[in-house]
Design a protein around this motif. Structure first.
Motif, PDB file in Angstrom:
ATOM      1  N   TYR A  95      40.369  21.836  47.150  1.00  0.00           N
ATOM      2  CA  TYR A  95      40.241  20.701  48.073  1.00  0.00           C
ATOM      3  C   TYR A  95      40.522  21.123  49.517  1.00  0.00           C
ATOM      4  N   SER A  96      41.599  21.892  49.707  1.00  0.00           N
ATOM      5  CA  SER A  96      41.945  22.363  51.057  1.00  0.00           C
ATOM      6  C   SER A  96      40.833  23.227  51.637  1.00  0.00           C
ATOM      7  N   ALA A  97      40.283  24.105  50.803  1.00  0.00           N
ATOM      8  CA  ALA A  97      39.210  24.990  51.258  1.00  0.00           C
ATOM      9  C   ALA A  97      37.993  24.184  51.715  1.00  0.00           C
ATOM     10  N   LYS A  98      37.589  23.207  50.924  1.00  0.00           N
ATOM     11  CA  LYS A  98      36.432  22.391  51.287  1.00  0.00           C
ATOM     12  C   LYS A  98      36.673  21.655  52.603  1.00  0.00           C
ATOM     13  N   ARG A  99      37.916  21.214  52.832  1.00  0.00           N
ATOM     14  CA  ARG A  99      38.235  20.499  54.077  1.00  0.00           C
ATOM     15  C   ARG A  99      38.036  21.386  55.295  1.00  0.00           C
ATOM     16  N   LEU A 100      38.191  22.701  55.125  1.00  0.00           N
ATOM     17  CA  LEU A 100      38.034  23.650  56.232  1.00  0.00           C
ATOM     18  C   LEU A 100      36.698  24.389  56.159  1.00  0.00           C
ATOM     19  N   CYS A 101      35.756  23.878  55.373  1.00  0.00           N
ATOM     20  CA  CYS A 101      34.423  24.509  55.265  1.00  0.00           C
ATOM     21  C   CYS A 101      34.514  25.922  54.709  1.00  0.00           C
ATOM     22  N   MET A 102      35.429  26.151  53.789  1.00  0.00           N
ATOM     23  CA  MET A 102      35.600  27.443  53.154  1.00  0.00           C
ATOM     24  C   MET A 102      35.129  27.343  51.698  1.00  0.00           C
ATOM     25  N   PRO A 103      34.640  28.435  51.125  1.00  0.00           N
ATOM     26  CA  PRO A 103      34.204  28.375  49.725  1.00  0.00           C
ATOM     27  C   PRO A 103      35.415  28.277  48.805  1.00  0.00           C
ATOM     28  N   PRO A 104      35.456  27.294  47.914  1.00  0.00           N
ATOM     29  CA  PRO A 104      36.593  27.190  46.993  1.00  0.00           C
ATOM     30  C   PRO A 104      36.711  28.445  46.132  1.00  0.00           C
ATOM     31  N   VAL A 105      37.936  28.863  45.903  1.00  0.00           N
ATOM     32  CA  VAL A 105      38.174  29.969  44.974  1.00  0.00           C
ATOM     33  C   VAL A 105      37.932  29.429  43.568  1.00  0.00           C
ATOM     34  N   PRO A 106      37.038  30.033  42.794  1.00  0.00           N
ATOM     35  CA  PRO A 106      36.816  29.549  41.420  1.00  0.00           C
ATOM     36  C   PRO A 106      38.135  29.489  40.646  1.00  0.00           C
ATOM     37  N   GLU A 107      38.298  28.449  39.840  1.00  0.00           N
ATOM     38  CA  GLU A 107      39.552  28.291  39.110  1.00  0.00           C
ATOM     39  C   GLU A 107      39.866  29.521  38.266  1.00  0.00           C
ATOM     40  N   SER A 108      38.846  30.107  37.638  1.00  0.00           N
ATOM     41  CA  SER A 108      39.084  31.278  36.792  1.00  0.00           C
ATOM     42  C   SER A 108      39.619  32.445  37.617  1.00  0.00           C
ATOM     43  N   LEU A 109      39.098  32.629  38.836  1.00  0.00           N
ATOM     44  CA  LEU A 109      39.566  33.709  39.702  1.00  0.00           C
ATOM     45  C   LEU A 109      40.971  33.419  40.204  1.00  0.00           C
ATOM     46  N   PHE A 110      41.229  32.166  40.571  1.00  0.00           N
ATOM     47  CA  PHE A 110      42.568  31.772  41.005  1.00  0.00           C
ATOM     48  C   PHE A 110      43.581  32.054  39.904  1.00  0.00           C
ATOM     49  N   LEU A 111      43.281  31.620  38.680  1.00  0.00           N
ATOM     50  CA  LEU A 111      44.216  31.833  37.569  1.00  0.00           C
ATOM     51  C   LEU A 111      44.360  33.311  37.234  1.00  0.00           C
ATOM     52  N   ASP A 112      43.265  34.073  37.345  1.00  0.00           N
ATOM     53  CA  ASP A 112      43.367  35.526  37.160  1.00  0.00           C
ATOM     54  C   ASP A 112      44.376  36.114  38.144  1.00  0.00           C
ATOM     55  N   GLY A 113      44.291  35.663  39.386  1.00  0.00           N
ATOM     56  CA  GLY A 113      45.167  36.202  40.428  1.00  0.00           C
ATOM     57  C   GLY A 113      46.630  35.921  40.173  1.00  0.00           C
ATOM     58  N   VAL A 114      46.974  34.663  39.904  1.00  0.00           N
ATOM     59  CA  VAL A 114      48.396  34.323  39.743  1.00  0.00           C
ATOM     60  C   VAL A 114      48.948  34.873  38.430  1.00  0.00           C
ATOM     61  N   ARG A 115      48.117  34.892  37.377  1.00  0.00           N
ATOM     62  CA  ARG A 115      48.608  35.445  36.105  1.00  0.00           C
ATOM     63  C   ARG A 115      48.799  36.950  36.185  1.00  0.00           C
ATOM     64  N   THR A 116      47.891  37.644  36.877  1.00  0.00           N
ATOM     65  CA  THR A 116      47.999  39.102  36.975  1.00  0.00           C
ATOM     66  C   THR A 116      49.233  39.500  37.764  1.00  0.00           C
ATOM     67  N   VAL A 117      49.465  38.833  38.887  1.00  0.00           N
ATOM     68  CA  VAL A 117      50.655  39.152  39.683  1.00  0.00           C
ATOM     69  C   VAL A 117      51.921  38.854  38.887  1.00  0.00           C
ATOM     70  N   ALA A 118      51.970  37.701  38.221  1.00  0.00           N
ATOM     71  CA  ALA A 118      53.153  37.362  37.423  1.00  0.00           C
ATOM     72  C   ALA A 118      53.338  38.333  36.261  1.00  0.00           C
ATOM     73  N   ALA A 119      52.239  38.747  35.631  1.00  0.00           N
ATOM     74  CA  ALA A 119      52.325  39.655  34.486  1.00  0.00           C
ATOM     75  C   ALA A 119      52.899  41.002  34.870  1.00  0.00           C
ATOM     76  N   TYR A 120      52.431  41.554  35.977  1.00  0.00           N
ATOM     77  CA  TYR A 120      52.888  42.875  36.405  1.00  0.00           C
ATOM     78  C   TYR A 120      54.266  42.812  37.077  1.00  0.00           C
ATOM     79  N   CYS A 121      54.632  41.640  37.585  1.00  0.00           N
ATOM     80  CA  CYS A 121      55.931  41.494  38.254  1.00  0.00           C
ATOM     81  C   CYS A 121      56.952  40.807  37.354  1.00  0.00           C
ATOM     82  N   ALA A 122      56.751  40.877  36.052  1.00  0.00           N
ATOM     83  CA  ALA A 122      57.643  40.184  35.121  1.00  0.00           C
ATOM     84  C   ALA A 122      59.103  40.583  35.314  1.00  0.00           C
TER      85      ALA A 122
END
Length: 354
Positions: A95-122
């Motif tokens: 929603y924030s991205a669309k408000r600023l005319c930015m392409p939304p980060v796909p949910e799958s890519l967003f979740l990949d990002g936060v899960r990968t960082v959390a997984a490696y930084c356990a």
């Protein structure tokens, strides 16, 4: 979507030492997630060592504030590591991205990002109650030209910081009657950097008066409560839990609507409506309003002890109040795995040993 893991990631993690005192957002994890969007097409993500960004001096983010972000946490539970409602962060960032005319980060890519960082930084997720691995996904426009137009290139990152709660003590608020944090029809309900930049002058003034945070009023009427600079507002009035209704200038906080659901489940009456500031101050003075608190991902719940205004200082009678304490503990019990998650809010993360 496959994720590239830089070979240097393991070395960065093995050489990392947790600070003795965490603070909030000051000790950065040694890795970060990155993905690039060019002309609407997203690359695969990659986990790389944490390092300074290389941004062209003419990048849109530096001149026209094409930047939005999220704040979320990974918790240590009895069964491992878990994220709190990450799909809601993905939805709000879109929603924030669309408000600023930015392409939304796909949910799958967003979740990949936060899960990968959390997984490696356990191993960087603290174990004390109220502490967590704070995750900061953000999106910036990187096209390098000075035309007032949306960028055609973007970069998405997830960085992390082992942290304490943002504000662990009681909070003193100052009613901001001079400035406005958001404009009617503006970006108040999006999580964009400009909203926070616009609050800094007020924060500087109130700290000189001995207060901690601004209590912002609605930009349309300048007489009803909206929120704090980075947190939503609640008050207990006549035994009911009151919070300002979403109106286009209030950020839809994930902790906010989680607490509303949790409070109703626990039997509290919750009222989403208009809170007029002069009425609220009178209710505090009379004792009708017994407690107030701020909430957000970073702070969890912060009890409010005083609301300052040009007309005086209004002290809450219960600090911290029983409602704030009850809700904070109930939410943490879910996030930290001490009770069954009936709401299905927690997402388990499969950790990675390096």
């Amino acid at each position: 979507m496959s994720i590239y893991i830089d070979p240097a990631v393991a070395l960065s993690l093995r050489g990392y030492e947790m600070p003795e005192r965490l603070g909030f957002g000051t000790a950065m994890a040694p890795v970060m997630f990155r993905a690039v969007c060019q002309d609407g097409c997203w690359s695969n993500g990659e986990l790389i060592p944490y390092e300074p960004l290389s941004v062209d001096p003419a990048a849109k983010v530096l001149h026209y504030a094409q930047s939005c972000f999220e704040g979320m946490k990974a918790y240590r539970t009895g069964e491992g590591i878990a994220l709190f409602r990450p799909e809601k962060n993905a939805e709000r960032m879109a929603y924030s991205a669309k408000r600023l005319c930015m392409p939304p980060v796909p949910e799958s890519l967003f979740l990949d990002g936060v899960r990968t960082v959390a997984a490696y930084c356990a191993n960087l997720v603290p174990g004390n109650s109220g502490e967590s691995l704070y995750l900061r996904p953000f999106l910036i426009g990187t096209q390098a030209d000075l035309t007032v137009s949306a960028s055609t290139s973007y970069e998405f990152y997830v960085i992390a910081s082992p942290s304490e709660a943002y504000h662990s003590g009681n909070m003193r608020l100052w009613v901001e009657r001079e400035d406005a944090r958001a404009a009617v029809g503006g970006t108040g309900d999006a999580k964009v950097g400009g909203n926070y930049a616009g609050s800094l002058l007020s924060i500087g003034r109130l700290k000189e008066r001995g207060y901690d945070q601004s209590l912002w009023l609605n930009p349309a009427d300048r007489s009803s409560v909206d929120e704090l600079s980075g947190m939503n507002f609640f008050a207990v009035i006549d035994g009911a839990l009151h919070t300002p209704a979403l109106n286009g200038s209030i950020l839809e906080g994930i902790t906010r609507f989680s607490l509303i659901d949790l409070a109703r489940n626990l039997g509290y009456k919750v009222v989403e409506g208009t809170i007029h500031i002069d009425e609220l101050l009178g209710q505090v003075a009379s004792g009708t309003c017994t407690e107030a608190f701020a909430c957000g991902t970073a702070a969890i719940i912060s009890p409010i002890s005083v609301i300052g205004d040009d007309g005086g200082s209004y002290k809450l009678s219960q600090v911290p109040g029983p409602v704030a304490q009850h809700l904070r503990q109930a939410l943490l019990d879910i996030q930290e795995g001490r009770v069954e998650d009936h709401f299905n809010w927690m997402l388990s993360v499969e950790t990675v040993e390096v």
